[in-house]
Design an enzyme around this catalytic site. Sequence first.
Site, PDB file in Angstrom:
ATOM      1  N   SER A 122     -33.047 -79.612 -18.610  1.00  0.00           N
ATOM      2  CA  SER A 122     -32.116 -80.755 -18.744  1.00  0.00           C
ATOM      3  C   SER A 122     -32.931 -82.039 -17.841  1.00  0.00           C
ATOM      4  CB  SER A 122     -30.864 -80.445 -18.161  1.00  0.00           C
ATOM      5  OG  SER A 122     -29.887 -81.499 -18.525  1.00  0.00           O
TER       6      SER A 122
ATOM      7  N   ASP B  20     -27.204 -77.243 -28.470  1.00  0.00           N
ATOM      8  CA  ASP B  20     -27.226 -78.197 -27.733  1.00  0.00           C
ATOM      9  C   ASP B  20     -27.233 -79.431 -28.199  1.00  0.00           C
ATOM     10  OD1 ASP B  20     -27.756 -79.492 -25.413  1.00  0.00           O
ATOM     11  OD2 ASP B  20     -29.582 -78.654 -25.182  1.00  0.00           O
TER      12      ASP B  20
ATOM     13  N   HIS C 246     -26.381 -75.647 -24.308  1.00  0.00           N
ATOM     14  CA  HIS C 246     -27.336 -76.344 -23.370  1.00  0.00           C
ATOM     15  C   HIS C 246     -27.627 -75.376 -22.113  1.00  0.00           C
ATOM     16  CE1 HIS C 246     -29.299 -79.904 -21.399  1.00  0.00           C
ATOM     17  NE2 HIS C 246     -28.635 -79.638 -20.394  1.00  0.00           N
TER      18      HIS C 246
END
Length: 310
Positions: free
Chosen positions: A166, A248, A280
Amino acid sequence: MASNSTEIAHEFFPSYPLFRVYKDGRIERVYKTRTIPPSNDPETGVQSKDTVTSPELGLSVRLFLPKITNPTVKIPLLIYIHGGAFCIGSPFSPNYHEYLTSLVNKANAIAVSIQYRKAPEHPLPIAYDDAWTSIKWVASHVNKDGPEPWLNEHADFDRVFLAGDSAGGNIAHSMTMRAKTDSLVGVKIDGLLLMNPFFMNDQRDELIEYIFPTSNGSNDPRLNPASAVNELVGLPCSRILVCVSEKDFLKDRGVAYYEAVKKSGWNGVIDLLEIPEEDHVFFLFKPTCQKAADLMIQVSSFLNQAFSLM
């Protein structure tokens, strides 16, 4: 007149609650990051410990060392940067501690999990600078005379990998680019591993506008590498693995990064791995599921130069 102390100026709940900013300047962190101490894992033999990399900035890292069977053989060095929208998360949290314990065991690599100061109290680009400070601390061990014995004795500085998920994936890319101009003498960055990376696209991002007020948004190559394709040709590593998840919301941005690197003419090998039906950073929240186990095998293989797509 009522006090401003209870009036909210900004509130950021992108997909989970992050923080509120009140009109009097007070910040309320809605999401609380839990931390756990380092340990010696009895099941895997992986040891971990924390050490300070910058007393002045209050920065530390958590190191992970696999069970050593042959102390004369150097092992790959993984520098990992946690995610959390640049605002939450910690290398000392249970999710990251457990994930890196498992990965270090599987890949037989030594890992350094990096802490950085978080927004909004510390707006970007502070997180980038903090990460670079700790990476330079890691590089200070290249001649085997640094302050950390595990790195002196076991790390192979010809097989260094930068990685992150991320927002941490974003920082890992930026740190790799920074190594192009601010050389890490004696360190060879073999690969870059991006797990569900956060990059911007043309959509407005109010959180980024608030926590990185000096940036150019989607035109800033730190946030959106695809906006400066020609710069990507100089990525100082030989291999990149981009992992995205089908469900995601950041998937298309990871794919755009992959395509931008290929378009740049970069002279390396980049692979894109898409995990079906997952969201995610699922591998952090569902580490025992089969797809997380399969991904762990692929990441371990990447770190040991035997990568092949599922």
